[in-house]
Design an enzyme around this catalytic site. Structure first.
Site, mmCIF file in Angstrom:
data_model
loop_
_atom_site.group_PDB
_atom_site.id
_atom_site.type_symbol
_atom_site.label_atom_id
_atom_site.label_comp_id
_atom_site.label_asym_id
_atom_site.label_seq_id
_atom_site.Cartn_x
_atom_site.Cartn_y
_atom_site.Cartn_z
ATOM 1 C CG ASP A 176 -1.830 -1.156 1.307
ATOM 2 O OD1 ASP A 176 -2.236 -1.656 0.255
ATOM 3 O OD2 ASP A 176 -2.109 -1.606 2.432
ATOM 4 C CE LYS A 202 3.336 -2.429 -4.542
ATOM 5 N NZ LYS A 202 2.887 -2.258 -3.165
ATOM 6 N N GLY A 214 -4.250 -4.328 -4.554
ATOM 7 C CA GLY A 214 -5.242 -3.429 -5.131
ATOM 8 C C GLY A 214 -4.572 -2.118 -5.476
ATOM 9 C CB THR A 217 -6.778 3.409 -5.827
ATOM 10 O OG1 THR A 217 -7.184 2.363 -4.958
ATOM 11 C CG2 THR A 217 -7.949 4.326 -6.106
ATOM 12 N NE ARG A 235 6.112 -31.319 -5.606
ATOM 13 C CZ ARG A 235 6.989 -32.143 -5.072
ATOM 14 N NH1 ARG A 235 7.978 -32.595 -5.795
ATOM 15 N NH2 ARG A 235 6.880 -32.528 -3.821
ATOM 16 C CD GLN A 247 0.742 -8.817 -2.226
ATOM 17 O OE1 GLN A 247 1.526 -9.521 -2.822
ATOM 18 N NE2 GLN A 247 -0.468 -8.598 -2.653
ATOM 19 N N GLY A 266 -11.094 -2.919 2.265
ATOM 20 C CA GLY A 266 -11.712 -1.764 2.920
ATOM 21 C C GLY A 266 -11.332 -1.648 4.392
ATOM 22 N NE ARG A 301 -4.217 0.781 2.903
ATOM 23 C CZ ARG A 301 -4.340 1.494 1.790
ATOM 24 N NH1 ARG A 301 -4.043 2.770 1.785
ATOM 25 N NH2 ARG A 301 -4.755 0.933 0.694
HETATM 26 P P1 IMP Z 1 -2.672 -12.585 2.082
HETATM 27 O O1 IMP Z 1 -1.694 -12.070 1.097
HETATM 28 O O2 IMP Z 1 -4.107 -12.325 1.720
HETATM 29 O O3 IMP Z 1 -2.426 -14.016 2.449
HETATM 30 O O4 IMP Z 1 -2.461 -11.764 3.451
HETATM 31 C C1 IMP Z 1 -1.264 -11.884 4.219
HETATM 32 C C2 IMP Z 1 -0.870 -10.542 4.819
HETATM 33 O O5 IMP Z 1 -0.484 -9.671 3.778
HETATM 34 C C3 IMP Z 1 -1.995 -9.820 5.567
HETATM 35 O O6 IMP Z 1 -1.419 -9.078 6.632
HETATM 36 C C4 IMP Z 1 -2.554 -8.878 4.534
HETATM 37 O O7 IMP Z 1 -3.195 -7.771 5.109
HETATM 38 C C5 IMP Z 1 -1.282 -8.472 3.824
HETATM 39 N N1 IMP Z 1 -1.496 -8.051 2.433
HETATM 40 C C6 IMP Z 1 -1.735 -8.831 1.358
HETATM 41 N N2 IMP Z 1 -1.843 -8.091 0.246
HETATM 42 C C7 IMP Z 1 -1.643 -6.817 0.606
HETATM 43 C C8 IMP Z 1 -1.584 -5.584 -0.120
HETATM 44 O O8 IMP Z 1 -1.712 -5.518 -1.340
HETATM 45 N N3 IMP Z 1 -1.347 -4.480 0.625
HETATM 46 C C9 IMP Z 1 -1.151 -4.521 1.954
HETATM 47 N N4 IMP Z 1 -1.179 -5.640 2.673
HETATM 48 C C10 IMP Z 1 -1.426 -6.784 2.001
#
Ligand code: IMP
Length: 433
Positions: free
Chosen positions: A13, A16, A40, A42, A142, A223, A301, A304
């Site tokens: 977040d 990027k 995600g 935006t 696998r 991420q 949603g 943070r």
């Molecule tokens: P997962 O990737 O859904 O398995 O979540 C694992 C951890 O990564 C959790 O703490 C999520 O909140 C965090 N996480 C996964 N994708 C994102 C992202 O795009 N932005 C911020 N945190 C993320």
């Protein structure tokens, strides 16, 4: 350029999407190299808001080839919905390419992700519940179903039968969840498969050829560094490798192909989900930053968690990614503060201080931030058209980070709109230094 990796330098977040969007204007190919719909992006374009989960943000530039590479996990239903929505809004998806080696997120992955979080109770990771962990687990075991399996309806059906023979037992007996019916699944998947088939391509070859032809390729991580499965704050991480090195494996090119690594960091820090967070602010300050920075997850949603800039963690990100330059986003959010603490070291349990990220989890869990307090600028940044035009205290803030990290900050974000990025070197679409 020509092959630049863009990587999140914190817990995801970092903004990027907007930076990729800006650089995509100068790129021929944009590739997502890991992750799935947990991400995600935006993008605000001419007042229109686009929320992208699978498709790289380069899609908004006609002709830019957008690759979802082998290292990604793809939820076919969500991807089709995203493609349809783009088309409905007049954005062509003809240049989207989907690696046949990417793994598919299946309904049982989503069901197991939710059920497993419920089962963990207070120990839960706080996942996005998009099935990411279970899909990558099946890939490593696998047992996964790949994008290329959708090319043949018969093979796909056989794979469902084999998978569900096991997954339904797990769903019912371990998680007390509803089993899934092969017939229903095969039917639903067939219509999604038909829609996705035209996008499937040999994306490793595509990127290699583009690089050989001297085209500019952006490799976009999802991420962030601290959510990396190997180098992040395990177990509070995602199940793939966001770090820059993974761009090569995720796309299927050699590491020698990568020329530059742009790290993206927020001017403060946010985190969603559980896990340690040394510079987390007290609740009232968090609320203020959350409000000013609209800090709610794009995918879920969720609110943070907010904290002050952590230069110890950022130095670690510079190291593990080999970051060659930094983008510092959302500097405008800090305009409201008289004083801005910046974490320069951690105090460990034995009373010693360190400027390096602790190698062991329990040290990180107990690390106390050591702050240096910098003066705020208390001025809006709306009218600032160049880095030199930033208020003196804001320039000092940026310079402080550069000195501590020994990396140049080449881009600074000052607002949500596409054009609110100040660039150190000329870059069309961004304000000039
Ligand atoms: P997962 O990737 O859904 O398995 O979540 C694992 C951890 O990564 C959790 O703490 C999520 O909140 C965090 N996480 C996964 N994708 C994102 C992202 O795009 N932005 C911020 N945190 C993320």
């Amino acid at each position: 350029m020509p092959a630049t990796v863009i990587v999140g330098a914190q817990w995801g977040d970092e903004g990027k999407g907007k930076i990729v969007d800006l650089l995509a204007r100068h790129s021929d190919v944009v590739c997502r190299y890991q992750g799935g719909p947990n991400a995600g992006h935006t993008i605000v374009l001419d007042g229109d808001v686009y929320k992208l989960h699978h498709v790289p943000s380069g899609i908004l530039y006609p002709g830019t080839v957008c690759v979802v590479a082998a290292g990604c996990v793809v939820d076919p239903g969500l991807l089709v919905r995203e493609l349809d929505e783009l088309e409905e809004r007049g954005v062509s998806t003809d240049a989207v390419r989907l690696s046949g080696n990417a793994h598919l997120i299946m309904p049982w992955h989503v069901a197991i992700d939710s059920a497993s979080e419920r089962r963990l109770g207070t120990l839960q990771i706080g996942t996005t519940k998009r099935g990411i962990g279970p899909a990558y687990a099946d890939k490593a075991a696998r047992l996964g179903i790949r994008v290329q399996d959708i090319l043949d309806a018969k093979i796909l059906r056989q794979k469902f039968e084999t998978a569900l023979a096991e997954k339904n037992v797990v769903l019912e007996r371990v998680y007390r969840a509803e089993p899934l019916a092969v017939e229903e699944l095969a039917e639903r998947m067939e219509s999604l498969a038909a829609r996705l088939r035209p996008y499937v391509a040999d994306t490793s070859l595509l990127v290699e050829r583009a690089l050989k032809d001297g085209r500019r390729v952006l490799l976009e991580g999802a991420q962030g560094t601290l959510l990396d499965l190997d180098h992040g704050t395990y177990p509070f991480v995602t199940s793939s490798n966001p770090v820059a090195g993974a761009a090569a494996t995720g796309v299927g090119i050699g590491p020698t192909r990568i020329d530059a690594v742009l790290g993206v960091a927020k001017a403060y820090v946010t985190r969603v989900g559980a896990g340690p967070f040394p510079t987390e602010m007290p609740p009232r300050e968090q609320e203020r930053v959350r409000e000013l920075g609209a800090e709610f997850g794009t995918t879920t949603g969720r609110e943070r968690r907010c904290g002050w800039l952590d230069l110890v963690a950022l130095r670690f990100a510079v190291r593990v990614n080999g970051i060659t330059s930094l983008a510092l986003t959302k500097l405008d959010v800090l305009s409201q503060f008289d004083e801005i603490p910046v974490c320069v070291a951690y105090r460990l349990r034995d009373g010693t201080e360190t400027a390096e990220f602790p190698a062991h989890q329990s040290d990180f869990h107990h690390a106390e931030p050591v702050y240096e307090v910098l003066p705020g600028w208390r001025e809006p940044l709306d009218g600032v058209a160049a880095l030199d035009g930033l208020p003196a205290a804001a320039r000092r803030y940026v310079a402080f980070a550069e000195e501590a990290l020994d990396v140049e900050v080449t881009l600074v974000g000052t607002g949500a709109e596409r054009e609110r990025v100040l660039a150190r070197t000329p870059l069309a679409g961004a304000a000039r230094a």
